[in-house]
Enzyme design. Sequence first.
Site, short mmCIF file in Angstrom:
data_model
loop_
_atom_site.label_atom_id
_atom_site.label_comp_id
_atom_site.label_asym_id
_atom_site.label_seq_id
_atom_site.Cartn_x
_atom_site.Cartn_y
_atom_site.Cartn_z
N ARG A 1 -32.62 14.39 25.37
CA ARG A 1 -32.71 15.74 24.80
C ARG A 1 -32.04 16.71 25.76
NH1 ARG A 1 -36.56 15.26 20.66
NH2 ARG A 1 -38.27 13.80 21.08
N HIS B 1 -34.29 5.85 26.16
CA HIS B 1 -35.23 6.87 26.60
C HIS B 1 -35.18 7.09 28.11
CE1 HIS B 1 -39.42 8.61 27.13
NE2 HIS B 1 -38.92 9.35 26.18
N ARG C 1 -52.51 11.59 29.20
CA ARG C 1 -52.53 12.89 28.53
C ARG C 1 -52.88 12.78 27.05
NH1 ARG C 1 -46.99 14.81 27.41
NH2 ARG C 1 -47.42 14.10 25.30
#
Length: 706
Positions: free
Chosen positions: A390, A450, A580
């Site tokens: 990204r 990724h 998380r």
Amino acid sequence: MEDVVAVEKIAHQIEESNYISRDLSWIKFNYRVLDQAMHTDRSIFDRLKFLAITSSNLDEFCTIRLGSLYNYIDYGKERFDYSGLREEPFRIHLLSETKKFCRDQSDYYVNHLRPLFRSNGFAIVAYRDLSVENTQRVNDYFNKTIFPMLTPMVFDSYHTFPVLMNNRLLLGVVSRNPTENLNQQKVSFVQVPQNLPRYYELWDGEVIQFVPIEEIIRNNIHSLFRNVEIISTNLFRINRNGDFTLEESEDIESNFLEDLRIKLKTRRTGRVVRMEVEENPDPWMMRLLRIQWDLDEHNIFYTPKESSIDFSGLLQIINHKEFKAKRAQLPEPIKPLNFPEQGDRDLFEVLKERDILLHHPYNSMEPVLELVEKAADDPHVLSIKITIYRVAKESRITSALLKAAENGKHVSVLFEVKARFDEENNLREAQRLQKAGCFVIYGISSLKTHTKLLLIVRKEEEDKVYRYVHLSSGNYNESTSRLYVDIGLLTTKEVYANDVSEFFNVITGHSQPSTYRNLITSPRDMRIQLCNLVKREAENARNGIPAAVIIKLNSLQDKEFIDELYEASRAGVKIKLVVRGMCCLRPGRKGLSENIEVISVVGEYLEHSRIYYFHNADNPKVYIGSADAMVRSFDRRIESLFLLDEEILKRQAINNLRFNLKDNVNAYIMQEDGTYIKKQDGLPPFNIHKEFYHVTKEIVMEAKLL
């Protein structure tokens, strides 16, 4: 009575399982995000920000995860959840839990947040409460701007059912022509324009009034339906199945997925999996939509009129320039511990002397950006290779790569165009780079890239060549680096450079290296190597040697890895996990996981770094990288974890884990049943999102985990 028995049976089955459902665990995570909106020490704008995040999170969850479940249901494939439930009982339970979340979300907004609006300088105002003058202004806005954009789409025996867009506000208008049969009702659909602000703004003294655009349209709907009787106007919104990838449907075999793709090519949109609608909608319209979309009451979410459909629309208010001073301001980054001369020395020269560990957002991403931008102009730089997942909308990284190509350097970019919801931006940036002469790879077949890696080759004095390497848990995105907690390494060490060079040869060519020195990669061998590291701790514990596993990551879902942690717990290994988001491991169960503790840290920043610590008989092995412990990370993504070998860097990572375990402001403790409670240890407040701005080398060097 049968329904009560069924619910009790489902609850018992979920409780008995040694694993927690990925999807049910995710809902608990979204509750922790919602809890951030309940912090009264935050401004109303920051509280609304977290409420908006829960709404956009839920859209993605329904589109992808609920969509994945419907891939099984709609195509008759068998599926067992981690809880052991088959697809249909699980669907009912999952939608029931999702509805409960939405009720809690809406209730908190109505009863605790909305009453604070006026005292903070704004109000969301109903059309009926506008003054005569402001009503006229709103109507003028409708006539001049909104009305020309609207297209009513009727559904009757002469018109096919229209394609209604995903995640868009919609009005269903039920009408009747007085000259026709009294029972001849028709429904028409009006899509609220997505490229207009959600609210029309009006000043009223010291208060900004925000009028919802859907209310403006509803109160002017007669302009679209002249000379017919309008029976009802109903506001609603839909989520469609957007999961057509093996990435999320982790237990669908690949040949079935290809068959599914072929079938889906003939469909213009995915099936509707959730419908939000204002309470008390027109029953005739609802019967029609249930039949059309194959829905039942489980799929339909009723929203009170005093609440709001889609809280993400509140971002217009949250980000309003008038309220900027009232929102929490981000602190200025501090200089990295082993790069105190940041900004005063040439980074190429510093990296020849030592490695630099960056911890964002506490450290700026500037050194990484500077390195790429300097490399683009530096005449000594021969090549740049990078993986991109990204990037920012106006990306300095891609601008520098374009300049490097224009300057005649070899630039290789693996651009992952399958990065969810960033596909369009990534494809556009990748095509710009390719046109400029960069060697661009658009992802690798069914695998999603990724990993985050950068390699710069620079020829220097006396024909000596240096390779500058960056390895990270975070994206090359300068915008999110101010909000996401990530960790990365800048180095010129040959051991890293050799590994990264080999890895680029694998992902851009046809190389199969026999081994890496400091890298663990997937889909090749990450699962087995991590499991072996856990097994070693278990063996040490059985031999009376101190043993511990401490891991910080986003998600824990892979059964093989979880089973290895269970086995290590039974062997006496102390295991602490900072997860998380979703966690499928069940902590604290007698005879299974008594030595495992799980906490979740959710606060001002999005915790995104992954750190794997293994005590290793008091010679710790610490890995950092992009990979969570998930099936998709181990089997369907190109991922990497890298070993820290320098003591000061290892200490920084250990201190990172120590601070996370010490946090008692943002931390939630996971219970055996999968629920979470706020950590309350009676100690003075310790907020890592503040404390990391005050880390010193002395604090780091004394850091210990056992």
